[in-house]
Structure formats: structure tokens, C-alpha cells
Write a protein that holds these residues in place. Structure first.
Motif: not given
Length: 549
Positions: A115, A155, A159, A476, A488, A537, A540
Motif C-alpha cells: 500500500g 497517508v 505515499s 492510499v 481509506v 488500512g 493508516l
């Protein structure tokens, strides 16, 4: 095959076409990033790319003609079973069952890293949120930003961004003196002064300070106030940090407003903006010409009496973030701060920054809780710690994270405390717990994660669940790009639904008397891959992933 692996394979095929002379780009022109996404209808294939539309003009070809050229090369990619053209030049790709099913093994291999993506790699971001005055406990007004701000930081980091979560402590100005005066009044057994802080927590602070510093009662008011201000501030900030920790929120930096004043940063900020040509003097005061940058009026920085305004501190704080290397600065502000948007963007522009890039201001709408009681300790507010004790960190954080920040919302305590599928956090956490239980039962029946044959994941349910799992990295990345952690949460609810459907239709462990087959082992992989994505998930969002419920 993961989306990233497929994108890399398509890029390699394009590079091969260029080397062979079949595809020509202008000199100095490089290939754009090849992105794949799920078609709206599975009938159109497993993945789609618009690379032919992106490259058509540069290559001097019609997109459909370029797509025709690319089909043979894309079809040669291992795992790609067919490629078709759609519309003006989209390419729809189908993978064979083995390549599709390989995603389950890839997820398990990546584990907690699945992710994570590099869509924001290289970006250095400061996210400031909560920033409550250290004069009282955190309350319901801070709750939403505590949950959303922390989830946003997660998040963004997932990323690829370099993120700092920052809490700005408003520990300068009149309110701190009023705070100290309120503690003094309670210490002397008197009512707090007009405009003071009436909550019972002030008496608790007074008692705690008196216990640690028994001589404070012997001091004159003038001598006691600085002690009470410093000690009360320290105790209240510790209470704030403890409350945030219980809410699973941690900050990288606590930045003090008083430090700006004591270090001379406010005066230096005025001079820096003066050098930019945006400061002028009028009626004995020093002004920043913010109307040059679409603000509704110019702002006073230094009053005629020589005292700096809150706006001057805001400017110094922005410049501090800029000097500390934060290219992007995200402010999460409450519903009553709409007026700050223009003035903060004006500060950024006056400092020579791009107000459309270097600063973002997110305004959160109010929330309410049905049936919540006001805190006797804090006065006429609902304390965050009371909400956590009542509803639980997981339920509260998840419910706050599943809506866009700019939408008003009302929390239903009865729903959040229920153990039914109508409760979104229960629904998602139950899917995780169910998958853990399924793995345990499968293990007991001899179904292990060995001998994986991905081609065995060929049922419609297998394909649907694999398709859902493949979307997670893109979700994400989108949540980070649009600053919307609720994407999410909504994805997790959809994934939980897909898992519950799959679980009801597909056997992981054989029934009594049935032989153990490679399909059972394959579905164990898929089950455990789903467990991993659900856990990733929930993490996050700062929510736990229980193994039993």
C-alpha cells in the motif's frame, strides 16, 4: 502481478519499442509514467492504461494507431493473456489466472509495506493540527482534527512524503495571564476573575501546584503569578499530551509561540516582509499590505503602542516553517477560522512563496455527539478523554476519519458501541478478526501457506477479492494527493464486504471427508493477504486490527 509490476512491464515494453525504432519520440522527450487502473466494468478487462493517448501526439500518431502498434508488445508480457483497444485509444489488458493470483503472494511478501507508494516522494510537508491553547483540556472541538490530522500525516508518509506533524502551542498573550490568575484565585479559595477559566480542572491544577510548591501560598500575588503560569502551563500541556496519546495521536514537534517572541523572530519577520516591499506604516502602526494578495483588508503587524499582533506571530511562524525546509505547509483549522484563509495565503505570497502550492488550509466543520454530557471537570465542554472513555479510541477515530473534513457530522454513540454490521468500524474490524480465525482453522486442518499455485484462484469470488486488494495502493495515493483520509475508510468497508461475500462462497479448509487440494492452500494465501490489507488500512487511520471479537 501487482499494479506496480504491470506498470514496470509496460514501461519496459515501450522502451523496447523505442530501441527497435517502432516508436519515435522527439529528441530529449522521455516516457511518461505508465499508470494502470481498474476499468469501471470487469467485462472490459483486469487493467486499463491511457498511455497511447498520452504518447500519440508526441509520437506523431493517432492514439488508436499507436495502440495497435503496442498490442503485440504488451501481449508478449508474461502474464498478460490479451490486450484490446477501447474508445479513442485506451488499452484494456487481461491477465491470466496465475498472474492475477500472484498478487496474494506479493501482498504477503510485502506485509505492512503493501500500500505504501512513492507518489509524493521528495515532498517535505509540515502538517499542523489541533494546536489548542494550553489553558484547558482538549474537547470535542479538537477531536475531529486530532483524528483527521494524524490520519492525514500517515497517508502522506505512506505515499513517500517526508512529513512532520506539528502542534503550535499558543502560550503567549493575555490568555496565559488570565489562566494564571484563575489558578491563583482557586489557590486562595476565591472565584475566578471575570473572563477567567471556571472549570474544576483549574482547582485541580491549583492543588497539584500547591502540593509540589507549598511555599507558593506564602508569596505575594505578583510573585506567585509567574510560578502559577509556568507550573500550570506545564501540567496542562502534559494533560494534553497524555490525552492525545490515549487517542493514538503523536506529534513530531511541539512549537511554542512564546519562543517566537522571545527569540526576536516576530520582529525579524516584519523586517523580512518589509524588504519584500509589502510593509508600510500608517497611524503609528506597522501594516502588511495583504490586499495585494486578494486578502479583504490589510493587516496590522505592530500596533501603535509597539505590541505585535497575533497576525505578526502567524507571519513569523510561517517563515519559521519555510526556514526549516518545509516546501508545503498544511494548516488544519476549525470551522470558525474561515477568515484565516486569505490572510495566511497572503503571508505566503508576501514571503515570496506560491500560495497555490506552498500552503494549504483545510477547514473542518463542527461535529456533535448525540446524548453526550458536558464535563463537570472542564465546565461547559465535552472533553476528548471522556469521549475516548465512553466510545473507545477505535470507534471514535474511525467514525471521524470516514467523512470529508468539510462535512458537518453527528456521532451516534449507540451505533458506535453496537456490535452489528451497521457499525462501520465493527464491520471492518470483524472482517479482520474473521480472516484471522479462518487462518487458524485452516492451519489446524493442514492448510498452510506452502505450495502456492496462484492459478487456482480462478473463481469469480477470487477474482473480485483480488481486484479489490489490488486497488489499495492507488487508494492510499489518492487519499494523500487529495488530503482525504476518508477514502481509506470507505475502501476498507468495501473490501470487508468483498471478503465477507468471498468467505461465504469459497472454502479455505476442506469439509469433513474432503481431500486437501492446492485450491485450499491458494485460498489460504488470499485469505491472509486480505488480513494484511485490512490491517494496513486500519493502521493508516490509527485504528487497531483485532484478531478476535
Amino acid at each position: 502481478m501487482t499494479p506496480e509490476q504491470l506498470s514496470a512491464a509496460l514501461t519496459a515494453a515501450l522502451s523496447a519499442a523505442i530501441e527497435a525504432g517502432d516508436l519515435r519520440l522527439p529528441e530529449g522527450e522521455s516516457l511518461p509514467e505508465v499508470r494502470v487502473e481498474r476499468p469501471k466494468s470487469r467485462a472490459h478487462g483486469d487493467w486499463a492504461t491511457n498511455i497511447a493517448l498520452q504518447l500519440g501526439k508526441k509520437a506523431g500518431m493517432a492514439p488508436r494507431a499507436l495502440a495497435e502498434l503496442l498490442i503485440p508488445r504488451f501481449t508478449e508480457i508474461e502474464g498478460v493473456s490479451s490486450v484490446e483497444i477501447a474508445g479513442p485509444g485506451f488499452l484494456n489488458l487481461r491477465l491470466d489466472a496465475a498472474s492475477t493470483g500472484q498478487l496474494a503472494a506479493a501482498i504477503l511478501e510485502q506485509g505492512a509495506a503493501y500500500g505504501r507508494n512513492d507518489s509524493l516522494a521528495g515532498q517535505v510537508i509540515n502538517v499542523e493540527f489541533v494546536s489548542a491553547n494550553p489553558t484547558g483540556p482538549l474537547h470535542i472541538g479538537h477531536t475531529r482534527w486530532a483524528a483527521l490530522g494524524d490520519a492525514l500525516g500517515r497517508v502522506l508518509s505512506a505515499s513517500g512524503a517526508d512529513v512532520t506533524r506539528e502542534y503550535y502551542i499558543n502560550d503567549a498573550g493575555t490568555q496565559m495571564n488570565v489562566f494564571a490568575a484563575s489558578i491563583l484565585a482557586r489557590l486562595k479559595g476565591e472565584s475566578v476573575p471575570e473572563g477567567g477559566y471556571p472549570g474544576a480542572y483549574v482547582q485541580e491544577l491549583a492543588d497539584a501546584i500547591a502540593a509540589d510548591h507549598p511555599d507558593v501560598k506564602e508569596l505575594t500575588d505578583e510573585a506567585a503569578l509567574p510560578v502559577l503560569r509556568a507550573e500550570g502551563y506545564a501540567l496542562q500541556m502534559q494533560d494534553i499530551k497524555d490525552t492525545l496519546a490515549a487517542f493514538n495521536v503523536e506529534f513530531d514537534t511541539y512549537f511554542s509561540e512564546s519562543d517566537l517572541h522571545e527569540s526576536g523572530a516576530v520582529e525579524k519577520a516584519v523586517e523580512r516582509l518589509r524588504e519584500q516591499g509589502h510593509v508600510y506604516e500608517q497611524d503609528g502602526a506597522v501594516w502588511l499590505r495583504t490586499t495585494d494578495f486578494t486578502d479583504d483588508k490589510d493587516r496590522v503587524m505592530i500596533r501603535a503602542n509597539g505590541e505585535p499582533t497575533y497576525f505578526a506571530a502567524d507571519a513569523a511562524y510561517y517563515l519559521s516553517k519555510k526556514d526549516r525546509g518545509y516546501d508545503q505547509k498544511i494548516y488544519l483549522l476549525g470551522a470558525d477560522h474561515h477568515g484565516y484563509i486569505g490572510r495566511l495565503k497572503a503571508i505566503a505570497s508576501a514571503a515570496g512563496d506560491n500560495a497555490d502550492h506552498n500552503i494549504e488550509i483545510l477547514i473542518g466543520q463542527l461535529i456533535s455527539v448525540n446524548g453526550a454530557r458536558l464535563s463537570k471537570r472542564a465546565g461547559n465542554i465535552i472533553e476528548l478523554k471522556d469521549l475516548v472513555e465512553w466510545l473507545g479510541t477505535d470507534a471514535l477515530r474511525y467514525s471521524l476519519a470516514r467523512f470529508p473534513a468539510d462535512s458537518p457530522m453527528t456521532i451516534d454513540p449507540d451505533l458506535l458501541r453496537s456490535r452489528t454490521n451497521d457499525n462501520p468500524v465493527f464491520y471492518v474490524q470483524y472482517a479482520h478478526a474473521r480472516s484471522c480465525s479462518a487462518a487458524e482453522k485452516a492451519e489446524a486442518a493442514g492448510v498452510t501457506r506452502t505450495g502456492f499455485e496462484p492459478a487456482r484462484l480462478d473463481s469469480a469470488g477470487d477474482e473480485a477479492l483480488l481486484a479489490a486488494l489490488s486497488r489499495f495502493p492507488a487508494v492510499v495515493a489518492e487519499a494523500a494527493r487529495f488530503r482525504e483520509p476518508h477514502r481509506v475508510a470507505r475502501y476498507l468497508e468495501s473490501l470487508a464486504s468483498d471478503y465477507h461475500s468471498w468467505y461465504g462462497e469459497n472454502r479455505i479448509a476442506p469439509r469433513a471427508g474432503e481431500d486437501l487440494t492446492p485450491a485450499h492452500h491458494a485460498r489460504r494465501h488470499l485469505n491472509d493477504a486480505t488480513t494484511q490489507v485490512l490491517a494496513n488500512g486500519l493502521a493508516l487511520l490509527g485504528v487497531s486490527a483485532p484478531t478476535r471479537m
